[in-house]
Design a protein around this motif. Structure first.
Motif, PDB file in Angstrom:
ATOM      1  N   GLY A 154       0.794  -1.215   0.000  1.00  0.00           N
ATOM      2  CA  GLY A 154       0.000   0.000   0.000  1.00  0.00           C
ATOM      3  C   GLY A 154       0.829   1.268   0.000  1.00  0.00           C
ATOM      4  O   GLY A 154       1.978   1.296   0.454  1.00  0.00           O
ATOM      5  N   ALA A 155       0.211   2.357  -0.513  1.00  0.00           N
ATOM      6  CA  ALA A 155       0.878   3.656  -0.515  1.00  0.00           C
ATOM      7  C   ALA A 155       1.176   4.120   0.907  1.00  0.00           C
ATOM      8  O   ALA A 155       2.147   4.857   1.135  1.00  0.00           O
ATOM      9  N   VAL A 156       0.373   3.699   1.863  1.00  0.00           N
ATOM     10  CA  VAL A 156       0.574   4.107   3.255  1.00  0.00           C
ATOM     11  C   VAL A 156       1.864   3.545   3.838  1.00  0.00           C
ATOM     12  O   VAL A 156       2.334   4.012   4.875  1.00  0.00           O
ATOM     13  N   MET A 157       2.457   2.557   3.148  1.00  0.00           N
ATOM     14  CA  MET A 157       3.681   1.936   3.642  1.00  0.00           C
ATOM     15  C   MET A 157       4.926   2.546   3.015  1.00  0.00           C
ATOM     16  O   MET A 157       6.034   2.044   3.209  1.00  0.00           O
ATOM     17  N   GLN A 158       4.784   3.648   2.278  1.00  0.00           N
ATOM     18  CA  GLN A 158       5.904   4.211   1.518  1.00  0.00           C
ATOM     19  C   GLN A 158       7.113   4.528   2.392  1.00  0.00           C
ATOM     20  O   GLN A 158       8.241   4.128   2.072  1.00  0.00           O
ATOM     21  N   SER A 159       6.924   5.249   3.485  1.00  0.00           N
ATOM     22  CA  SER A 159       8.065   5.642   4.317  1.00  0.00           C
ATOM     23  C   SER A 159       8.700   4.428   4.991  1.00  0.00           C
ATOM     24  O   SER A 159       9.937   4.339   5.098  1.00  0.00           O
ATOM     25  N   THR A 160       7.884   3.475   5.412  1.00  0.00           N
ATOM     26  CA  THR A 160       8.407   2.259   6.031  1.00  0.00           C
ATOM     27  C   THR A 160       9.194   1.441   5.016  1.00  0.00           C
ATOM     28  O   THR A 160      10.264   0.900   5.324  1.00  0.00           O
ATOM     29  N   ALA A 161       8.668   1.337   3.798  1.00  0.00           N
ATOM     30  CA  ALA A 161       9.356   0.597   2.746  1.00  0.00           C
ATOM     31  C   ALA A 161      10.708   1.224   2.416  1.00  0.00           C
ATOM     32  O   ALA A 161      11.705   0.521   2.214  1.00  0.00           O
ATOM     33  N   LYS A 162      10.738   2.559   2.371  1.00  0.00           N
ATOM     34  CA  LYS A 162      12.001   3.260   2.105  1.00  0.00           C
ATOM     35  C   LYS A 162      13.000   2.997   3.217  1.00  0.00           C
ATOM     36  O   LYS A 162      14.189   2.738   2.971  1.00  0.00           O
ATOM     37  N   GLU A 163      12.528   3.049   4.452  1.00  0.00           N
ATOM     38  CA  GLU A 163      13.399   2.840   5.610  1.00  0.00           C
ATOM     39  C   GLU A 163      13.971   1.427   5.631  1.00  0.00           C
ATOM     40  O   GLU A 163      15.169   1.237   5.898  1.00  0.00           O
ATOM     41  N   LEU A 164      13.138   0.437   5.352  1.00  0.00           N
ATOM     42  CA  LEU A 164      13.555  -0.958   5.499  1.00  0.00           C
ATOM     43  C   LEU A 164      14.300  -1.508   4.285  1.00  0.00           C
ATOM     44  O   LEU A 164      15.231  -2.309   4.431  1.00  0.00           O
ATOM     45  N   LEU A 165      13.871  -1.093   3.078  1.00  0.00           N
ATOM     46  CA  LEU A 165      14.412  -1.710   1.859  1.00  0.00           C
ATOM     47  C   LEU A 165      15.014  -0.698   0.881  1.00  0.00           C
ATOM     48  O   LEU A 165      15.471  -1.100  -0.195  1.00  0.00           O
ATOM     49  N   ASN A 166      14.986   0.557   1.242  1.00  0.00           N
ATOM     50  CA  ASN A 166      15.527   1.619   0.382  1.00  0.00           C
ATOM     51  C   ASN A 166      14.904   1.581  -1.017  1.00  0.00           C
ATOM     52  O   ASN A 166      15.591   1.688  -2.034  1.00  0.00           O
ATOM     53  N   VAL A 167      13.594   1.396  -1.062  1.00  0.00           N
ATOM     54  CA  VAL A 167      12.874   1.344  -2.329  1.00  0.00           C
ATOM     55  C   VAL A 167      12.121   2.654  -2.552  1.00  0.00           C
ATOM     56  O   VAL A 167      11.719   3.327  -1.601  1.00  0.00           O
ATOM     57  N   ASP A 168      11.958   3.013  -3.833  1.00  0.00           N
ATOM     58  CA  ASP A 168      11.215   4.207  -4.213  1.00  0.00           C
ATOM     59  C   ASP A 168       9.924   3.810  -4.918  1.00  0.00           C
ATOM     60  O   ASP A 168       9.875   2.806  -5.641  1.00  0.00           O
ATOM     61  N   MET A 169       8.886   4.636  -4.753  1.00  0.00           N
ATOM     62  CA  MET A 169       7.607   4.372  -5.390  1.00  0.00           C
ATOM     63  C   MET A 169       7.714   4.563  -6.898  1.00  0.00           C
ATOM     64  O   MET A 169       8.285   5.539  -7.380  1.00  0.00           O
TER      65      MET A 169
END
Length: 217
Positions: free
Chosen positions: A169-184
């Motif tokens: 989900g889009a709501v997980m964007q900041s968490t995803a960046k923090e954990l996996l260094n991924v960009d939307m």
């Protein structure tokens, strides 16, 4: 021959062949190809929502491109993408190998590709699953929560040589960046059944297929 037998119409060889072809086609429609998306029903109790055909195809093509010839791909909690990949592999596409890490044991019917996976135990994997042994990893965590994504991220980092695709989900964007260094990415994953959540795709590398102009959103 009796009179009743004489009254029974006889089909020509051409008509009989056409009829047999018709029955065969209908049987094929009723019996889905084992790797077709939707060959197994979604289990909403396990938070399963299959991708649309187009999304599964786009993601599988991206994974094949990033894996390269004879590459290795891991699909973590993403059975519909695995199925689409196997359709390509069975057609001789690049000779890649694909693994499906999944909690639902129905997918054990796919044989050695299936690896039982419980995100609550992110590093409890069979001994043959070696660290950093997959060229690209796609993950679709079953729940939109920090706890779920953080545990799935441990698995992804263990498996991946570097390239990561994440669908959540889009709501997980900041968490995803923090954990996996991924960009939307600009690519918008779609599901067979529409979800109420804003669902997005993330990558930790430039992707011309998933991002407009090859960059992140």
């Amino acid at each position: 021959m009796s009179d009743s037998e004489e009254d029974v119409p006889a089909l020509s060889a051409h008509t009989l062949a056409a009829l047999q072809e018709f029955y065969a086609e209908n049987l094929a429609l009723q019996t889905p190809e084992p790797f077709s998306v939707g060959a197994m029903e979604e289990d909403w109790g396990l938070s399963q929502f299959w991708y649309s055909e187009d999304t599964a195809r786009n993601l599988s093509e991206e994974l094949l491109l990033q894996a390269g010839p004879r590459g290795r791909i891991a699909c973590v909690c993403a059975p519909s993408v695995y199925q689409k990949l196997k359709q390509g592999v069975l057609e001789g596409s690049q000779g890649v190998s694909v693994a499906l890490l999944e909690f639902d044991r129905r997918f054990a019917s796919y044989g050695d590709d299936f690896i039982f996976y419980d995100y609550q135990r992110p590093l409890t994997l069979p001994s043959e699953v070696q660290e950093h042994s997959f060229d690209v990893v796609l993950a679709d965590p079953p729940y939109l929560s920090h706890e779920c994504l953080s545990k799935v991220a441990q698995t992804v980092l263990y498996l991946s040589k570097g390239k990561v695709l994440l669908c959540t989900g889009a709501v997980m964007q900041s968490t995803a960046k923090e954990l996996l260094n991924v960009d939307m990415c600009h690519f918008l994953p779609q599901h067979h059944r529409n979800l109420s959540n804003d669902f997005r795709c993330y990558a930790n590398y430039p992707s011309s297929l998933l991002s407009a102009g090859g960059g992140p959103l």
